[in-house]
Scaffold this active site. Sequence first.
Site, PDB file in Angstrom:
ATOM      1  N   GLY A 120      99.261  31.630  19.762  1.00  0.00           N
ATOM      2  CA  GLY A 120      98.118  30.886  20.268  1.00  0.00           C
ATOM      3  C   GLY A 120      96.853  30.929  19.438  1.00  0.00           C
ATOM      4  N   GLU A 142      92.214  36.638  19.833  1.00  0.00           N
ATOM      5  CA  GLU A 142      93.092  36.054  20.853  1.00  0.00           C
ATOM      6  C   GLU A 142      92.648  34.631  21.194  1.00  0.00           C
ATOM      7  OE1 GLU A 142      95.688  35.707  22.298  1.00  0.00           O
ATOM      8  OE2 GLU A 142      96.277  37.257  23.704  1.00  0.00           O
ATOM      9  N   ASP A 143      93.578  33.843  21.693  1.00  0.00           N
ATOM     10  CA  ASP A 143      93.208  32.501  22.148  1.00  0.00           C
ATOM     11  C   ASP A 143      92.510  32.574  23.507  1.00  0.00           C
ATOM     12  OD1 ASP A 143      95.533  33.325  23.439  1.00  0.00           O
ATOM     13  OD2 ASP A 143      96.655  31.491  23.064  1.00  0.00           O
ATOM     14  N   ASP A 172      93.466  36.176  30.102  1.00  0.00           N
ATOM     15  CA  ASP A 172      93.701  35.703  31.462  1.00  0.00           C
ATOM     16  C   ASP A 172      93.716  36.924  32.388  1.00  0.00           C
ATOM     17  OD1 ASP A 172      94.456  34.053  33.586  1.00  0.00           O
ATOM     18  OD2 ASP A 172      96.518  33.841  32.947  1.00  0.00           O
ATOM     19  N   LYS A 226      89.022  33.811  30.694  1.00  0.00           N
ATOM     20  CA  LYS A 226      89.238  33.373  32.081  1.00  0.00           C
ATOM     21  C   LYS A 226      88.893  34.537  32.989  1.00  0.00           C
ATOM     22  CE  LYS A 226      93.105  30.185  32.370  1.00  0.00           C
ATOM     23  NZ  LYS A 226      94.534  30.065  32.709  1.00  0.00           N
ATOM     24  N   PHE A 274      94.869  25.884  34.163  1.00  0.00           N
ATOM     25  CA  PHE A 274      95.763  25.983  33.022  1.00  0.00           C
ATOM     26  C   PHE A 274      95.318  25.029  31.928  1.00  0.00           C
ATOM     27  CE2 PHE A 274      99.542  25.841  30.433  1.00  0.00           C
ATOM     28  CZ  PHE A 274      99.822  27.193  30.369  1.00  0.00           C
ATOM     29  N   VAL A 275      94.958  25.583  30.772  1.00  0.00           N
ATOM     30  CA  VAL A 275      94.423  24.779  29.681  1.00  0.00           C
ATOM     31  C   VAL A 275      95.376  24.782  28.485  1.00  0.00           C
ATOM     32  CG1 VAL A 275      92.046  25.144  30.416  1.00  0.00           C
ATOM     33  CG2 VAL A 275      93.051  26.715  28.752  1.00  0.00           C
ATOM     34  N   ASP A 290      99.396  26.633  24.469  1.00  0.00           N
ATOM     35  CA  ASP A 290     100.576  25.813  24.733  1.00  0.00           C
ATOM     36  C   ASP A 290     100.970  25.804  26.194  1.00  0.00           C
ATOM     37  OD1 ASP A 290     101.553  28.605  24.699  1.00  0.00           O
ATOM     38  OD2 ASP A 290     103.530  27.669  24.879  1.00  0.00           O
ATOM     39  N   ARG A 308     100.030  22.727  21.283  1.00  0.00           N
ATOM     40  CA  ARG A 308      99.248  23.619  20.418  1.00  0.00           C
ATOM     41  C   ARG A 308      98.475  22.830  19.365  1.00  0.00           C
ATOM     42  NH1 ARG A 308     100.893  28.955  21.453  1.00  0.00           N
ATOM     43  NH2 ARG A 308     103.130  29.275  21.746  1.00  0.00           N
TER      44      ARG A 308
HETATM   45  P1  IMP Z   1      97.137  37.699  30.024  1.00  0.00           P
HETATM   46  O1  IMP Z   1      98.054  38.806  29.586  1.00  0.00           O
HETATM   47  O2  IMP Z   1      97.364  37.320  31.452  1.00  0.00           O
HETATM   48  O3  IMP Z   1      95.694  37.981  29.726  1.00  0.00           O
HETATM   49  O4  IMP Z   1      97.601  36.418  29.250  1.00  0.00           O
HETATM   50  C1  IMP Z   1      97.206  36.134  27.968  1.00  0.00           C
HETATM   51  C2  IMP Z   1      98.138  35.116  27.331  1.00  0.00           C
HETATM   52  O5  IMP Z   1      98.639  34.185  28.306  1.00  0.00           O
HETATM   53  C3  IMP Z   1      97.400  34.310  26.312  1.00  0.00           C
HETATM   54  O6  IMP Z   1      97.511  34.870  25.031  1.00  0.00           O
HETATM   55  C4  IMP Z   1      98.075  32.964  26.416  1.00  0.00           C
HETATM   56  O7  IMP Z   1      99.176  32.926  25.519  1.00  0.00           O
HETATM   57  C5  IMP Z   1      98.584  32.865  27.820  1.00  0.00           C
HETATM   58  N1  IMP Z   1      97.700  32.051  28.688  1.00  0.00           N
HETATM   59  C6  IMP Z   1      96.873  32.472  29.678  1.00  0.00           C
HETATM   60  N2  IMP Z   1      96.223  31.457  30.262  1.00  0.00           N
HETATM   61  C7  IMP Z   1      96.650  30.346  29.638  1.00  0.00           C
HETATM   62  C8  IMP Z   1      96.329  28.937  29.775  1.00  0.00           C
HETATM   63  O8  IMP Z   1      95.510  28.491  30.606  1.00  0.00           O
HETATM   64  N3  IMP Z   1      96.972  28.100  28.936  1.00  0.00           N
HETATM   65  C9  IMP Z   1      97.873  28.523  27.996  1.00  0.00           C
HETATM   66  N4  IMP Z   1      98.191  29.808  27.815  1.00  0.00           N
HETATM   67  C10 IMP Z   1      97.588  30.715  28.634  1.00  0.00           C
HETATM   68 MG    MG Z   2     100.794  31.871  24.657  1.00  0.00          MG
END
Ligand code: IMP
Ligand code: MG
Length: 197
Positions: free
Chosen positions: A61, A116-117, A120, A148, A169-170, A176, A182
């Site tokens: 990402g 990081e992208d 979440d 987020k 969800f973006v 992606d 992407r």
């Molecule tokens: P976390 O472990 O829940 O913080 O998730 C982080 C990862 O989930 C990111 O690196 C993304 O790859 C993916 N992710 C979380 N939210 C989104 C979204 O809205 N769109 C796309 N990918 C997301």
């Molecule tokens: Mg991802």
Amino acid sequence: MAAKKLNHHPAAEMWAGGLSDDIDHVLWSQKQLAARIEELGQVLTEHYRDRDVLVVGILCGSFPFIADLVREMNIPVAIDFMAVSSYGDRTTSSGVVRILKDLGTPIANRHVLLVEDIVDSGRTLRYLVDNLKTRHPASLEICTLLDKREARVVDIETRYIGFTCPDEFVVGYGLDYAGKYRNLPYIGVLKPEIYRT
Ligand code: IMP
Ligand code: MG
């Protein structure tokens, strides 16, 4: 026409008839992303001046973000990547993190900037930070394009943030859904019917 639904956004119009048809609305245009990344690059240039910094991108990402970000950093940087799996094809966090590709270089006594992208739930970064800290870097900071905040489940300190992201969800600019979108040059919200089907 898709462009109409997207409020005549220039970047969206360019892509009308293609990937943009699946986008409900644009959150950050190509121009807005570039402007914010230029600012972040300036801040990071000051922070890491005279330091041995290793910029670590989290694949897949972060690839457009890290490419644009390091070119806004006016200091020498080393770059490496890690790949982790967290999401699969779903749109909610699984909490299961697996390292698919590790760093190619040791990080002991080096200043590491994780890129990081999006953060979440925070689980992916929590796992990575805990893992990388056992390797004794001189410092470890996080730079995420999107935060987020409302979705956070575990505590994680993100020092550098591009934008605060609504809990939707973006996709686009590296982000992606099921491996798609992407390569959109902007970030937008996917039409809910796309991931409900
Ligand atoms: P976390 O472990 O829940 O913080 O998730 C982080 C990862 O989930 C990111 O690196 C993304 O790859 C993916 N992710 C979380 N939210 C989104 C979204 O809205 N769109 C796309 N990918 C997301
Ligand atoms: Mg991802």
